[in-house]
Design a protein around this motif. Structure first.
Motif, PDB file in Angstrom:
ATOM      1  N   LEU A   1       0.841  -1.198   0.000  1.00 55.27           N
ATOM      2  CA  LEU A   1       0.000   0.000   0.000  1.00 55.27           C
ATOM      3  C   LEU A   1       0.876   1.246   0.000  1.00 55.27           C
ATOM      4  O   LEU A   1       1.724   1.422   0.874  1.00 55.27           O
ATOM      5  CB  LEU A   1      -0.901   0.018   1.235  1.00 55.27           C
ATOM      6  N   ASN A   2       0.665   2.106  -0.993  1.00 57.67           N
ATOM      7  CA  ASN A   2       1.349   3.392  -1.086  1.00 57.67           C
ATOM      8  C   ASN A   2       0.308   4.495  -0.869  1.00 57.67           C
ATOM      9  O   ASN A   2      -0.496   4.773  -1.753  1.00 57.67           O
ATOM     10  CB  ASN A   2       2.019   3.547  -2.453  1.00 57.67           C
ATOM     11  N   THR A   3       0.321   5.117   0.310  1.00 57.33           N
ATOM     12  CA  THR A   3      -0.656   6.162   0.608  1.00 57.33           C
ATOM     13  C   THR A   3      -0.195   7.549   0.186  1.00 57.33           C
ATOM     14  O   THR A   3      -0.979   8.494   0.237  1.00 57.33           O
ATOM     15  CB  THR A   3      -0.965   6.204   2.118  1.00 57.33           C
TER      16      THR A   3
ATOM     17  N   ARG B   1       3.360  10.274  -4.147  1.00 49.95           N
ATOM     18  CA  ARG B   1       4.510   9.987  -5.023  1.00 49.95           C
ATOM     19  C   ARG B   1       4.558   8.495  -5.336  1.00 49.95           C
ATOM     20  O   ARG B   1       4.065   7.676  -4.574  1.00 49.95           O
ATOM     21  CB  ARG B   1       5.825  10.359  -4.335  1.00 49.95           C
ATOM     22  N   GLU B   2       5.188   8.156  -6.452  1.00 52.78           N
ATOM     23  CA  GLU B   2       5.427   6.747  -6.771  1.00 52.78           C
ATOM     24  C   GLU B   2       6.355   6.137  -5.729  1.00 52.78           C
ATOM     25  O   GLU B   2       7.275   6.810  -5.244  1.00 52.78           O
ATOM     26  CB  GLU B   2       6.108   6.598  -8.138  1.00 52.78           C
ATOM     27  N   ALA B   3       6.128   4.873  -5.415  1.00 52.92           N
ATOM     28  CA  ALA B   3       7.038   4.125  -4.539  1.00 52.92           C
ATOM     29  C   ALA B   3       7.853   3.183  -5.416  1.00 52.92           C
ATOM     30  O   ALA B   3       7.292   2.395  -6.179  1.00 52.92           O
ATOM     31  CB  ALA B   3       6.247   3.331  -3.504  1.00 52.92           C
TER      32      ALA B   3
ATOM     33  N   THR C   1      -2.658   0.470  -4.310  1.00 49.20           N
ATOM     34  CA  THR C   1      -2.187  -0.772  -3.720  1.00 49.20           C
ATOM     35  C   THR C   1      -1.861  -1.743  -4.848  1.00 49.20           C
ATOM     36  O   THR C   1      -2.436  -1.638  -5.941  1.00 49.20           O
ATOM     37  CB  THR C   1      -3.240  -1.379  -2.771  1.00 49.20           C
ATOM     38  N   LYS C   2      -0.930  -2.633  -4.581  1.00 56.72           N
ATOM     39  CA  LYS C   2      -0.579  -3.676  -5.548  1.00 56.72           C
ATOM     40  C   LYS C   2      -0.437  -4.983  -4.804  1.00 56.72           C
ATOM     41  O   LYS C   2       0.238  -5.055  -3.788  1.00 56.72           O
ATOM     42  CB  LYS C   2       0.718  -3.352  -6.275  1.00 56.72           C
ATOM     43  N   HIS C   3      -1.110  -6.005  -5.307  1.00 59.09           N
ATOM     44  CA  HIS C   3      -0.977  -7.349  -4.761  1.00 59.09           C
ATOM     45  C   HIS C   3       0.005  -8.073  -5.676  1.00 59.09           C
ATOM     46  O   HIS C   3      -0.367  -8.536  -6.751  1.00 59.09           O
ATOM     47  CB  HIS C   3      -2.332  -8.042  -4.699  1.00 59.09           C
TER      48      HIS C   3
END
Length: 123
Positions: free
Chosen positions: A36-38, A41-43, A69-71
């Motif tokens: 999860l990136n809240t 900015r890009e993670a 989010t990415k699974h």
């Protein structure tokens, strides 16, 4: 939104069975890092895989868009090399900004599927 989480995460346990029961891809046995990136900015994520009897492999690189989010199924990691099935491994996941990571495993080797999930260890 502010970035929530940590920059380094460890999943000390990993194993991808070579077979499973049920329709694919939904019931393919797999390990997943739910990232999860809240932030706004890009993670940029780098994953290193550690094995019992050989040198670490990596980095596997993934980008998580802002506020998404990415699974990420470990079964689908291909570069620098696929993660072998029926092999114990562990992973260190590093991000350039704070993210939150949850680990999930689907073991479908039996008709009665097993699902395990836990928050990864963070540094």
């Amino acid at each position: 939104m502010e970035a929530i989480g940590k920059k380094t995460w460890i999943i000390a346990e990993g194993y991808i069975p070579s077979y499973g029961h049920g329709p694919e891809p939904q019931f393919t046995s797999h390990e997943t890092a739910c990232i999860l990136n809240t932030s706004d900015r890009e993670a940029h994520i780098k994953i290193t895989i550690f094995y019992t009897d050989k040198d670490p492999v990596g980095p596997y690189e993934v980008t998580i868009p802002p506020q998404r989010t990415k699974h990420l199924r470990f079964n689908e990691l291909k570069e620098p090399e696929p993660i072998p099935k029926d092999t114990d491994y562990a992973s260190v996941i590093e991000s350039d900004i704070p993210v939150v990571i949850q680990h999930t495993r689907l073991d479908s080797r039996q008709a009665e599927n097993s699902l395990l999930t836990t928050i990864a260890y963070s540094e």
